[in-house]
Design an enzyme around this catalytic site. Structure first.
Site, PDB file in Angstrom:
ATOM      1  N   GLU A 441       0.925  -1.242   0.145  1.00 49.15           N
ATOM      2  CA  GLU A 441      -0.025  -0.017   0.102  1.00 49.15           C
ATOM      3  C   GLU A 441       0.849   1.087  -0.125  1.00 49.15           C
ATOM      4  OE1 GLU A 441      -2.857   0.001  -0.822  1.00 49.15           O
ATOM      5  OE2 GLU A 441      -3.300  -2.080  -0.405  1.00 49.15           O
TER       6      GLU A 441
HETATM    7  C1  FAD Z   1       3.142  -9.828   0.099  1.00 54.55           C
HETATM    8  C2  FAD Z   1       2.882  -8.661  -0.657  1.00 54.55           C
HETATM    9  C3  FAD Z   1       1.478  -8.503  -0.933  1.00 54.55           C
HETATM   10  C4  FAD Z   1       1.197  -7.450  -1.887  1.00 54.55           C
HETATM   11  N1  FAD Z   1      -0.317  -7.065  -2.317  1.00 54.55           N
HETATM   12  C5  FAD Z   1      -0.243  -6.398  -3.393  1.00 54.55           C
HETATM   13  C6  FAD Z   1      -1.751  -6.303  -3.838  1.00 54.55           C
HETATM   14  O1  FAD Z   1      -2.617  -7.179  -3.383  1.00 54.55           O
HETATM   15  N2  FAD Z   1      -1.794  -5.717  -5.225  1.00 54.55           N
HETATM   16  C7  FAD Z   1      -0.675  -4.939  -5.689  1.00 54.55           C
HETATM   17  O2  FAD Z   1      -1.096  -4.349  -6.730  1.00 54.55           O
HETATM   18  N3  FAD Z   1       0.627  -4.883  -5.071  1.00 54.55           N
HETATM   19  C8  FAD Z   1       0.823  -5.688  -3.770  1.00 54.55           C
HETATM   20  N4  FAD Z   1       1.951  -5.983  -3.343  1.00 54.55           N
HETATM   21  C9  FAD Z   1       3.082  -4.998  -4.011  1.00 54.55           C
HETATM   22  C10 FAD Z   1       3.479  -3.965  -3.239  1.00 54.55           C
HETATM   23  O3  FAD Z   1       2.375  -2.939  -2.915  1.00 54.55           O
HETATM   24  C11 FAD Z   1       4.820  -3.291  -3.846  1.00 54.55           C
HETATM   25  O4  FAD Z   1       5.732  -4.232  -3.390  1.00 54.55           O
HETATM   26  C12 FAD Z   1       5.088  -1.805  -3.231  1.00 54.55           C
HETATM   27  O5  FAD Z   1       4.218  -1.035  -3.634  1.00 54.55           O
HETATM   28  C13 FAD Z   1       6.561  -1.561  -3.494  1.00 54.55           C
HETATM   29  O6  FAD Z   1       6.945  -1.471  -4.864  1.00 54.55           O
HETATM   30  P1  FAD Z   1       8.109  -2.589  -5.260  1.00 54.55           P
HETATM   31  O7  FAD Z   1       8.000  -3.806  -4.576  1.00 54.55           O
HETATM   32  O8  FAD Z   1       8.260  -2.617  -6.694  1.00 54.55           O
HETATM   33  O9  FAD Z   1       9.187  -1.647  -4.561  1.00 54.55           O
HETATM   34  P2  FAD Z   1       9.925  -0.298  -5.437  1.00 54.55           P
HETATM   35  O10 FAD Z   1       8.940   0.585  -6.000  1.00 54.55           O
HETATM   36  O11 FAD Z   1      11.279  -0.857  -6.508  1.00 54.55           O
HETATM   37  O12 FAD Z   1      10.691   0.342  -4.267  1.00 54.55           O
HETATM   38  C14 FAD Z   1      12.028  -0.041  -3.494  1.00 54.55           C
HETATM   39  C15 FAD Z   1      12.245   1.012  -2.390  1.00 54.55           C
HETATM   40  O13 FAD Z   1      12.591   2.142  -3.003  1.00 54.55           O
HETATM   41  C16 FAD Z   1      11.887   3.172  -2.437  1.00 54.55           C
HETATM   42  N5  FAD Z   1      11.501   4.164  -3.385  1.00 54.55           N
HETATM   43  C17 FAD Z   1      11.025   4.031  -4.662  1.00 54.55           C
HETATM   44  N6  FAD Z   1      10.629   4.883  -5.308  1.00 54.55           N
HETATM   45  C18 FAD Z   1      11.017   5.969  -4.465  1.00 54.55           C
HETATM   46  C19 FAD Z   1      10.868   7.406  -4.562  1.00 54.55           C
HETATM   47  N7  FAD Z   1      10.271   7.990  -5.833  1.00 54.55           N
HETATM   48  N8  FAD Z   1      11.350   8.160  -3.475  1.00 54.55           N
HETATM   49  C20 FAD Z   1      11.898   7.527  -2.706  1.00 54.55           C
HETATM   50  N9  FAD Z   1      12.028   6.171  -2.457  1.00 54.55           N
HETATM   51  C21 FAD Z   1      11.290   5.674  -3.431  1.00 54.55           C
HETATM   52  C22 FAD Z   1      10.404   2.536  -2.086  1.00 54.55           C
HETATM   53  O14 FAD Z   1      10.088   2.952  -0.813  1.00 54.55           O
HETATM   54  C23 FAD Z   1      11.094   1.044  -1.473  1.00 54.55           C
HETATM   55  O15 FAD Z   1      11.391   1.060  -0.146  1.00 54.55           O
HETATM   56  C24 FAD Z   1       2.278  -6.814  -2.474  1.00 54.55           C
HETATM   57  C25 FAD Z   1       3.654  -7.003  -2.011  1.00 54.55           C
HETATM   58  C26 FAD Z   1       3.920  -7.941  -1.302  1.00 54.55           C
HETATM   59  C27 FAD Z   1       5.323  -8.167  -0.944  1.00 54.55           C
END
Ligand code: FAD
Length: 597
Positions: A441
């Site tokens: 989220e």
């Molecule tokens: C168990 C689980 C359940 C999930 N359920 C759902 C679901 O039901 N539906 C769905 O759509 N998604 C779901 N997700 C996905 C989840 O919402 C994403 O993992 C999350 O939004 C982060 O995206 P990412 O993993 O690609 O990390 P990235 O976007 O690659 O981010 C990696 C890190 O970089 C930081 N970061 C990235 N961009 C910036 C910025 N511009 N400025 C500062 N910091 C930044 C982030 O804070 C993070 O710490 C789920 C994930 C998990 C693990």
């Protein structure tokens, strides 16, 4: 085996004595939420959580979900029966308007119920929780025809909902999204793409699964301005509401993960699946944000819920585990050693978690109540100010309660020493389960950026000014009351620091946005401390009012006052450190070249 007792009395105290739910009788649905009804709902939710869901928490963790070769997914033993009880009890729709089969009760009540469900079994509670989020998005944005087709069954719970944003190359940056939607002559779209990490994407709990999917209509602009929202059922639905053939959506695999094993986290493949547009073309992100705001509050509740159940078990253990003697002299001479609760450091741990939980619960309810006003009031001004408050506080509730929820689960685990690290007492599961809430989220760093980058300056800082002025007026009013002085005086100091930090951003972040980025997490936590401090003052005010006629319950209200003092003396002062860090700016954070890392 860990235990759980839902904090019904604490929730009732907050609803009745701190926030006076009865004063909102003019809002639709609130008149039906009489104290008797509210108490009956909460006691029933508590019983279900304690007796049905909590015993399944360990089962879900150990068994996890299983994907079969035909792409179907089974949930852990007992989940199906428990889910049937969710449906039979009408739990999903308690706050949904009656025209779609709900009970129309305040959403504030749903948040309390959800805390109980999540403390008992977070992985299970995600199935109904995600459905509630999907219902919120459809209620706000879908056409009457789509609402009529999907909402009643989702509200009943026989169909569940999901949200599909994330793709392998795009998580936070949804502008990179590639899933494609091709318009068809009948007004539908064919959706193609891969979504990952989709919670409850496939399972055996419901007859149908209604996916809300973000995709880009062919020819739409690049970036976030070209994203649309679609409703895509797992099984097609005929006009008479009966189920037809399978749609082109399937679960490709399940993710192996750290916690919440009882919830299926799926890779979802869309192969020309039939979907319908929700809301306007290219306006999918704002529509999804309706769901995400609801969901963010819900994820904040998950953090609180893990903190609460971890605290309860640590408190029980601390009274049973015998090690060492009290520094001030033996307390239990008849025992081989004193229980570890006599040690100040163990008590510091327990008091820290307790002070966080009780104010955190208040903050959730206060924010949810603002949400109810924003959605239900007839008065434009009242609606706008409640909406401002919700917008400002949602990232704080999500970020602070989930960072704190995880930190507190670790602290509660520490009370068990080595017995917290092994699986027997269930503490390591709370730690693993709590961890995800900081990530999904919108990762917490992104919540902090949302607060500093978007919410602070929005509408000329209207929401922030209203919050600062509400807390400031409360402090001024209450500082004349002797018993409130030890609470409102430190809150005044921290409020002034929050004002200084807000001003510092206005003066130093516009020209140098890195200053905002480097200080955002500190600011979010500072904001959280002030908001929790304000909640403690409101709680103390109500406890003082109850004390004279409390009789047998006096100890409970005294405990509130002591815990409030602990918060002010031992937790709130952290705002000073946050301010110092914010004012240091981004220079040392950003100086090293990327290659140095
Ligand atoms: C168990 C689980 C359940 C999930 N359920 C759902 C679901 O039901 N539906 C769905 O759509 N998604 C779901 N997700 C996905 C989840 O919402 C994403 O993992 C999350 O939004 C982060 O995206 P990412 O993993 O690609 O990390 P990235 O976007 O690659 O981010 C990696 C890190 O970089 C930081 N970061 C990235 N961009 C910036 C910025 N511009 N400025 C500062 N910091 C930044 C982030 O804070 C993070 O710490 C789920 C994930 C998990 C693990």
């Amino acid at each position: 085996m860990p235990s759980y007792k839902a904090p019904v009395d604490d929730a009732l105290f907050l609803l009745n004595d701190v926030f006076h739910l009865d004063r909102y009788g003019n809002l639709p649905g609130f008149a039906d939420a009489s104290p008797d009804v509210v108490e009956a709902v909460l006691r029933e939710a508590a019983k279900f959580s304690e007796e049905v869901l909590a015993p399944l928490n360990r089962v879900g963790d150990k068994e996890g979900c299983t994907r079969h070769t035909d792409g179907t997914v089974s949930t852990p033993t007992g989940f199906k029966d428990a889910y049937q009880q969710i449906v039979a009890g009408g739990w999903i729709g308690i706050s949904v308007p009656a025209e779609f089969g709900g009970q129309g009760l305040p959403a504030t009540l749903t948040e309390v119920v959800n805390e109980f469900l999540c403390s008992a079994n977070m992985a299970f509670a995600m199935y109904p929780g995600l459905t509630q989020g999907a219902i919120a998005a459809l209620l706000a944005h879908a056409s009457p025809a789509l609402k009529a087709k999907y909402l009643p069954k989702m509200v009943e719970g026989v169909w569940t909902g999901t949200m599909n944003l994330t793709e392998p190359h795009c998580g936070t940056d949804l502008g990179l999204l590639r899933s494609k939607a091709v318009p068809q002559s009948d007004g539908s779209y064919k959706i193609t793409g891969t979504k990952i990490f989709i919670s409850a994407g496939e399972h055996d709990l419901s007859q149908n699964i209604i996916h809300l999917v973000l995709a880009r209509i062919e020819g739409a602009p690049a970036g976030t301005k070209g994203i649309s929202l679609f409703v895509v059922p797992k099984i097609m639905v005929k006009d008479d509401g009966s189920l037809a053939e399978r749609n082109g959506v399937s679960c490709g695999s399940l993710e192996e993960k750290m916690g919440i094993h009882g919830n299926s986290t799926c890779v979802m493949n869309y192969d020309g699946a039939v979907g319908w547009l929700v809301g306007e073309e290219n306006r999918g992100l704002p529509a999804m944000f309706t769901m995400m705001n609801e969901a963010r509050l819900g994820v904040g509740v998950q953090g609180l819920a893990q903190s609460e159940v971890a605290y309860q078990n640590a408190a029980i253990y601390a009274k049973e585990r015998l090690q060492g003697r009290a520094l001030s002299g033996t307390k239990y001479p008849d025992k081989a050693a004193d229980p570890i609760i006599v040690h100040p450091d163990v008590r510091r741990t327990l008091m820290t978690i307790r002070a966080f939980n009780e104010a955190g619960r208040a903050l959730v309810l206060w924010t949810a109540l603002k949400g109810d006003v924003a959605r239900r009031s007839q008065d434009d001004k009242e609606r706008q100010s409640a909406d401002d408050y919700m917008g400002l506080l949602t990232p704080v509730v999500k970020g602070v309660l989930t960072d704190g929820g995880f930190a507190n689960a670790v602290m509660a685990q520490q009370v068990f020493g080595g017995h917290g690290y092994i699986a027997e007492h269930g503490m390591e599961q709370f730690v693993r389960d709590a961890r995800i809430a900081m990530i999904y989220e919108g990762a917490n760093g992104i919540q902090a950026l949302d607060l500093v980058g978007r919410k602070l300056g929005k509408d000329g800082g209207r929401a922030l000014m209203a919050f600062l002025s509400e807390v400031g007026s409360f402090i001024q009013e209450q500082s004349a009351i002797e018993a409130m002085k030890p609470l409102v005086t430190p809150l005044g100091v921290s409020l002034a620091q929050l004002q200084q930090a807000s001003m510092w951003f206005m003066q130093n972040a516009l020209a140098k946005p890195d200053n905002a980025g480097a200080g955002a997490t500190d600011y979010m936590h500072m904001f959280g401390l002030v908001a929790l401090g304000y909640m403690w003052c409101r709680i103390a005010q109500a406890a003082l009012a109850k004390l004279p006629q409390a009789n047998g319950a006096a100890a409970r209200y005294q405990a509130k006052l002591t815990t409030a003092r602990f918060f002010m003396e031992r937790m709130l002062p952290e705002t000073a450190a946050h301010l110092t860090r914010i004012q240091a700016g981004a220079a040392s954070t950003m100086e090293l070249p990327d290659e140095a890392f």
